[in-house]
Design an enzyme around this catalytic site. Structure first.
Site, PDB file in Angstrom:
ATOM      1  N   GLY A   1       0.797  -1.237   0.000  1.00  0.00           N
ATOM      2  CA  GLY A   1       0.000   0.000   0.000  1.00  0.00           C
ATOM      3  C   GLY A   1       0.820   1.272   0.000  1.00  0.00           C
TER       4      GLY A   1
ATOM      5  N   VAL B   1       1.969   1.960  -6.982  1.00  0.00           N
ATOM      6  CA  VAL B   1       0.571   1.660  -7.315  1.00  0.00           C
ATOM      7  C   VAL B   1      -0.306   1.790  -6.072  1.00  0.00           C
ATOM      8  CG1 VAL B   1      -0.995  -0.023  -8.354  1.00  0.00           C
ATOM      9  CG2 VAL B   1       1.370   0.108  -9.159  1.00  0.00           C
ATOM     10  N   GLY B   2       0.215   1.325  -4.918  1.00  0.00           N
ATOM     11  CA  GLY B   2      -0.561   1.409  -3.671  1.00  0.00           C
ATOM     12  C   GLY B   2      -0.861   2.854  -3.300  1.00  0.00           C
TER      13      GLY B   2
ATOM     14  N   TYR C   1      11.803 -12.761 -11.683  1.00  0.00           N
ATOM     15  CA  TYR C   1      10.566 -12.007 -11.404  1.00  0.00           C
ATOM     16  C   TYR C   1       9.412 -12.558 -12.238  1.00  0.00           C
ATOM     17  CZ  TYR C   1       7.659  -7.664 -11.528  1.00  0.00           C
ATOM     18  OH  TYR C   1       6.647  -6.736 -11.468  1.00  0.00           O
TER      19      TYR C   1
ATOM     20  N   ASN D   1       4.008  -1.000 -18.310  1.00  0.00           N
ATOM     21  CA  ASN D   1       4.938  -0.214 -17.477  1.00  0.00           C
ATOM     22  C   ASN D   1       4.212   0.941 -16.785  1.00  0.00           C
ATOM     23  OD1 ASN D   1       6.522  -1.711 -19.465  1.00  0.00           O
ATOM     24  ND2 ASN D   1       8.275  -0.565 -18.684  1.00  0.00           N
TER      25      ASN D   1
ATOM     26  N   HIS E   1      12.738   2.038 -12.622  1.00  0.00           N
ATOM     27  CA  HIS E   1      12.286   1.802 -13.991  1.00  0.00           C
ATOM     28  C   HIS E   1      12.691   3.007 -14.844  1.00  0.00           C
ATOM     29  CE1 HIS E   1       9.524  -1.174 -12.075  1.00  0.00           C
ATOM     30  NE2 HIS E   1       9.820  -1.838 -13.165  1.00  0.00           N
TER      31      HIS E   1
ATOM     32  N   LYS F   1      17.890  11.358 -13.645  1.00  0.00           N
ATOM     33  CA  LYS F   1      19.150  11.638 -14.352  1.00  0.00           C
ATOM     34  C   LYS F   1      19.114  12.989 -15.057  1.00  0.00           C
ATOM     35  CE  LYS F   1      19.859   7.538 -16.508  1.00  0.00           C
ATOM     36  NZ  LYS F   1      20.579   6.480 -17.241  1.00  0.00           N
TER      37      LYS F   1
ATOM     38  N   ARG G   1       7.660   0.862 -25.431  1.00  0.00           N
ATOM     39  CA  ARG G   1       6.891   0.440 -24.265  1.00  0.00           C
ATOM     40  C   ARG G   1       5.514   1.113 -24.280  1.00  0.00           C
ATOM     41  NH1 ARG G   1      10.629  -2.498 -24.241  1.00  0.00           N
ATOM     42  NH2 ARG G   1      12.115  -2.982 -22.585  1.00  0.00           N
TER      43      ARG G   1
ATOM     44  N   ASP H   1      19.371  -2.999 -23.885  1.00  0.00           N
ATOM     45  CA  ASP H   1      18.071  -2.504 -24.345  1.00  0.00           C
ATOM     46  C   ASP H   1      16.924  -3.293 -23.723  1.00  0.00           C
ATOM     47  OD1 ASP H   1      18.464  -0.326 -25.978  1.00  0.00           O
ATOM     48  OD2 ASP H   1      18.574  -1.492 -27.843  1.00  0.00           O
TER      49      ASP H   1
HETATM   50  P1  NAP Z   1       6.888  -0.467  -5.452  1.00  0.00           P
HETATM   51  O1  NAP Z   1       6.646   0.977  -5.644  1.00  0.00           O
HETATM   52  O2  NAP Z   1       8.285  -0.958  -5.449  1.00  0.00           O
HETATM   53  O3  NAP Z   1       6.186  -0.904  -4.098  1.00  0.00           O
HETATM   54  C1  NAP Z   1       6.344  -2.193  -3.599  1.00  0.00           C
HETATM   55  C2  NAP Z   1       5.445  -2.358  -2.411  1.00  0.00           C
HETATM   56  O4  NAP Z   1       5.608  -3.692  -1.919  1.00  0.00           O
HETATM   57  C3  NAP Z   1       5.772  -1.408  -1.270  1.00  0.00           C
HETATM   58  O5  NAP Z   1       4.579  -0.995  -0.641  1.00  0.00           O
HETATM   59  C4  NAP Z   1       6.588  -2.294  -0.326  1.00  0.00           C
HETATM   60  O6  NAP Z   1       6.455  -1.900   1.035  1.00  0.00           O
HETATM   61  C5  NAP Z   1       5.919  -3.629  -0.535  1.00  0.00           C
HETATM   62  N1  NAP Z   1       6.807  -4.729  -0.186  1.00  0.00           N
HETATM   63  C6  NAP Z   1       8.005  -5.044  -0.772  1.00  0.00           C
HETATM   64  N2  NAP Z   1       8.558  -6.099  -0.141  1.00  0.00           N
HETATM   65  C7  NAP Z   1       7.691  -6.456   0.842  1.00  0.00           C
HETATM   66  C8  NAP Z   1       7.693  -7.465   1.832  1.00  0.00           C
HETATM   67  N3  NAP Z   1       8.707  -8.343   1.942  1.00  0.00           N
HETATM   68  N4  NAP Z   1       6.650  -7.536   2.683  1.00  0.00           N
HETATM   69  C9  NAP Z   1       5.616  -6.666   2.597  1.00  0.00           C
HETATM   70  N5  NAP Z   1       5.541  -5.698   1.673  1.00  0.00           N
HETATM   71  C10 NAP Z   1       6.573  -5.591   0.802  1.00  0.00           C
HETATM   72  O7  NAP Z   1       6.108  -1.323  -6.539  1.00  0.00           O
HETATM   73  P2  NAP Z   1       4.923  -0.879  -7.505  1.00  0.00           P
HETATM   74  O8  NAP Z   1       5.549  -0.339  -8.732  1.00  0.00           O
HETATM   75  O9  NAP Z   1       3.917  -0.082  -6.743  1.00  0.00           O
HETATM   76  O10 NAP Z   1       4.321  -2.303  -7.879  1.00  0.00           O
HETATM   77  C11 NAP Z   1       3.061  -2.736  -7.387  1.00  0.00           C
HETATM   78  C12 NAP Z   1       2.683  -4.004  -8.136  1.00  0.00           C
HETATM   79  O11 NAP Z   1       2.575  -3.709  -9.541  1.00  0.00           O
HETATM   80  C13 NAP Z   1       3.715  -5.126  -8.008  1.00  0.00           C
HETATM   81  O12 NAP Z   1       3.060  -6.350  -7.831  1.00  0.00           O
HETATM   82  C14 NAP Z   1       4.451  -5.078  -9.336  1.00  0.00           C
HETATM   83  O13 NAP Z   1       4.965  -6.345  -9.674  1.00  0.00           O
HETATM   84  C15 NAP Z   1       3.348  -4.643 -10.275  1.00  0.00           C
HETATM   85  N6  NAP Z   1       3.792  -3.976 -11.510  1.00  0.00           N
HETATM   86  C16 NAP Z   1       4.559  -2.849 -11.445  1.00  0.00           C
HETATM   87  C17 NAP Z   1       4.949  -2.245 -12.633  1.00  0.00           C
HETATM   88  C18 NAP Z   1       5.804  -0.984 -12.644  1.00  0.00           C
HETATM   89  O14 NAP Z   1       6.166  -0.536 -13.757  1.00  0.00           O
HETATM   90  N7  NAP Z   1       6.116  -0.399 -11.502  1.00  0.00           N
HETATM   91  C19 NAP Z   1       4.553  -2.778 -13.879  1.00  0.00           C
HETATM   92  C20 NAP Z   1       3.751  -3.920 -13.896  1.00  0.00           C
HETATM   93  C21 NAP Z   1       3.376  -4.513 -12.690  1.00  0.00           C
HETATM   94  P3  NAP Z   1       7.456  -0.799   1.709  1.00  0.00           P
HETATM   95  O15 NAP Z   1       7.496   0.367   0.762  1.00  0.00           O
HETATM   96  O16 NAP Z   1       6.790  -0.469   2.989  1.00  0.00           O
HETATM   97  O17 NAP Z   1       8.779  -1.462   1.837  1.00  0.00           O
HETATM   98  P1  GDP Z   2      11.375  -3.102 -18.712  1.00  0.00           P
HETATM   99  O1  GDP Z   2      10.241  -2.463 -19.462  1.00  0.00           O
HETATM  100  O2  GDP Z   2      10.930  -4.242 -17.861  1.00  0.00           O
HETATM  101  O3  GDP Z   2      12.499  -3.475 -19.628  1.00  0.00           O
HETATM  102  O4  GDP Z   2      11.942  -2.086 -17.633  1.00  0.00           O
HETATM  103  P2  GDP Z   2      12.461  -0.579 -17.550  1.00  0.00           P
HETATM  104  O5  GDP Z   2      11.396   0.307 -17.078  1.00  0.00           O
HETATM  105  O6  GDP Z   2      13.688  -0.653 -16.720  1.00  0.00           O
HETATM  106  O7  GDP Z   2      12.789  -0.096 -19.060  1.00  0.00           O
HETATM  107  C1  GDP Z   2      13.948  -0.525 -19.669  1.00  0.00           C
HETATM  108  C2  GDP Z   2      14.176   0.179 -21.012  1.00  0.00           C
HETATM  109  O8  GDP Z   2      14.508   1.542 -20.806  1.00  0.00           O
HETATM  110  C3  GDP Z   2      15.372  -0.482 -21.693  1.00  0.00           C
HETATM  111  O9  GDP Z   2      15.239  -0.362 -23.091  1.00  0.00           O
HETATM  112  C4  GDP Z   2      16.529   0.381 -21.171  1.00  0.00           C
HETATM  113  O10 GDP Z   2      17.668   0.306 -22.019  1.00  0.00           O
HETATM  114  C5  GDP Z   2      15.874   1.756 -21.230  1.00  0.00           C
HETATM  115  N1  GDP Z   2      16.510   2.739 -20.324  1.00  0.00           N
HETATM  116  C6  GDP Z   2      17.147   3.872 -20.751  1.00  0.00           C
HETATM  117  N2  GDP Z   2      17.645   4.540 -19.706  1.00  0.00           N
HETATM  118  C7  GDP Z   2      17.302   3.842 -18.583  1.00  0.00           C
HETATM  119  C8  GDP Z   2      17.524   4.065 -17.207  1.00  0.00           C
HETATM  120  O11 GDP Z   2      18.152   5.026 -16.768  1.00  0.00           O
HETATM  121  N3  GDP Z   2      16.989   3.153 -16.333  1.00  0.00           N
HETATM  122  C9  GDP Z   2      16.262   2.067 -16.773  1.00  0.00           C
HETATM  123  N4  GDP Z   2      15.731   1.219 -15.877  1.00  0.00           N
HETATM  124  N5  GDP Z   2      16.060   1.823 -18.093  1.00  0.00           N
HETATM  125  C10 GDP Z   2      16.572   2.703 -18.988  1.00  0.00           C
END
Ligand code: NAP
Ligand code: GDP
Length: 346
Positions: free
Chosen positions: A28, A32-33, A162, A191, A205, A213, A234, A296
């Site tokens: 949470g 996303v939370g 993952y 993403n 990400h 950066k 993406r 990439d």
């Molecule tokens: P995030 O910002 O990294 O947040 C992760 C969350 O999980 C945080 O609330 C963290 O709690 C909690 N967490 C991590 N390890 C834990 C543990 N051992 N026990 C309990 N809680 C734990 O991730 P997000 O991007 O919001 O992702 C949310 C969901 O969307 C995930 O299932 C992810 O796989 C999915 N998703 C994300 C993306 C993306 O681009 N970000 C894309 C597709 C799917 P604390 O902060 O309190 O440590």
């Molecule tokens: P993915 O969609 O799971 O591959 O995850 P990312 O959000 O990390 O996106 C990766 C893509 O962004 C790849 O093509 C990387 O080469 C490009 N990229 C360019 N600059 C960066 C950077 O600073 N961080 C990350 N994570 N990716 C980058």
């Protein structure tokens, strides 16, 4: 996989005797939370994306419970007696974090998913919505990605730990449904980005990484370095749009099979276009360089949102609109600049 479609009546919730029904959000405090919390707190009570009168929302952090530990998970579920669960908690990271720690991404996620689903089953949670990701799909596959293609080949090697842990959620959901009738389902977002993202350079990400950066390059008068060729594509989804779609899934979606939550298939953006949009949003005037010694990752992974669009229409939610990419990017940049100095994940 088997058993699609409508489900039998759901098990009785441990909380059903009380007037308020708890919706527990694991993860949470994450990207996303926190978007879900924002939407729940800002949309009018009783509206489609607002809190319903009978609901009480609880947003868990890892500080309250380490979900890798099933005993801690049991205790926290006994404390809140959730009626429904949105399971977001995960070990999450960008391409480069995944490439450096495949085992940690596999094991942490396996353990968290197993604890949350098993304890949800034990305490009689009526519905669990878990979160997959488009990287669960096979590397060699015909595009667009659709929900029926998850298990037909190995995922891309860059994040296999993952991806396999996430794929197993779908297998677990079907096993719980087949044997016990549980209504455990999942969604597949593309993403995600938005306020509250992880802007820490080694694990971020691409969007939060590049925002950070670009800010550093502007501050230090140096080049803005983008990793890779800039050519990969993406589909990005704004976290607050995704939060609304989660609420629709929680309330309206009846399948066990996952549903892709994405912008339209043709709304792909190159990494170069992302970098240029960040340059514009941050007013950066220095040089932009591409470091092609860096990976990439997957070239593209376009997903179809046909199932989502069709089901939303059928449920009377066809008026949902995605926030334009540049508007959402500006919100994210503004959030980053406002929080850069005060200890956000940077
Ligand atoms: P995030 O910002 O990294 O947040 C992760 C969350 O999980 C945080 O609330 C963290 O709690 C909690 N967490 C991590 N390890 C834990 C543990 N051992 N026990 C309990 N809680 C734990 O991730 P997000 O991007 O919001 O992702 C949310 C969901 O969307 C995930 O299932 C992810 O796989 C999915 N998703 C994300 C993306 C993306 O681009 N970000 C894309 C597709 C799917 P604390 O902060 O309190 O440590
Ligand atoms: P993915 O969609 O799971 O591959 O995850 P990312 O959000 O990390 O996106 C990766 C893509 O962004 C790849 O093509 C990387 O080469 C490009 N990229 C360019 N600059 C960066 C950077 O600073 N961080 C990350 N994570 N990716 C980058």
């Amino acid at each position: 996989m088997t058993s699609k479609g409508q489900l039998p009546p759901t098990p009785t919730s441990a909380n059903s005797a009380t007037s308020k029904k708890v919706v527990l959000v694991t993860g949470g405090t994450g990207l996303v939370g926190s978007a879900l919390r924002y939407v729940i707190e800002n949309e009018p009570v009783g509206s489609p994306y607002g809190r319903q009168d009978h609901e009480e929302w609880v947003f868990l952090s890892s500080k309250e419970c380490d979900l890798r530990d099933i005993e801690q998970t049991r205790k926290v579920f006994q404390k809140y007696s959730p009626d429904k669960v949105i399971h977001l908690a995960a070990k999450v990271g960008g391409l480069f974090a995944n490439m450096s720690s495949q085992h940690t991404f596999l094991r942490d996620n396996l353990l968290m998913n197993d604890s949350v689903l098993q304890i949800s089953h034990e305490v009689g949670v009526s519905k669990v919505v878990s979160c997959l990701s488009t990287c669960v799909f096979p590397d060699k596959v015909t595009y667009p990605l659709t929900e029926d293609k998850i298990h037909i080949g190995p995922p891309h090697s860059s994040n296999f730990g993952y991806s396999h842990a996430k794929r197993l959620i779908d297998v677990q959901n079907h096993a719980y449904h087949d044997q016990f009738g549980n209504q455990f389902t999942s969604v597949i977002p593309t993403n995600v980005f938005g306020p509250g993202d992880n802007y820490e350079l080694h694990t971020a990400h691409v969007i939060p990484g590049l925002i950070h950066k670009c800010h550093m390059a502007k501050k230090n008068n140096t080049a803005f370095v983008v990793f890779g060729s800039g050519r990969p594509l993406r589909q990005f989804i704004y976290s607050r749009d995704l939060a609304k779609l989660f609420l629709w899934v929680l309330r309206e979606y009846k399948d066990i099979d996952p549903v892709i939550l994405s912008v339209a298939e043709h709304d792909e953006v190159t990494i170069k276009e992302v970098a240029e949009a960040i340059v514009e949003a941050m007013g950066f005037t220095g040089p932009v360089e591409y470091d092609t010694s860096k990976a990439d990752g997957q070239y593209r992974k376009p997903a179809s949102n046909d199932k989502l669009t069709r089901l939303m229409k059928e449920s009377g939610s066809a008026d949902f609109e995605f926030t334009p990419f540049k508007t959402a990017l500006k919100d994210s940049v503004d959030w980053f600049l406002a929080n850069y100095e005060n200890g956000a994940r940077i």
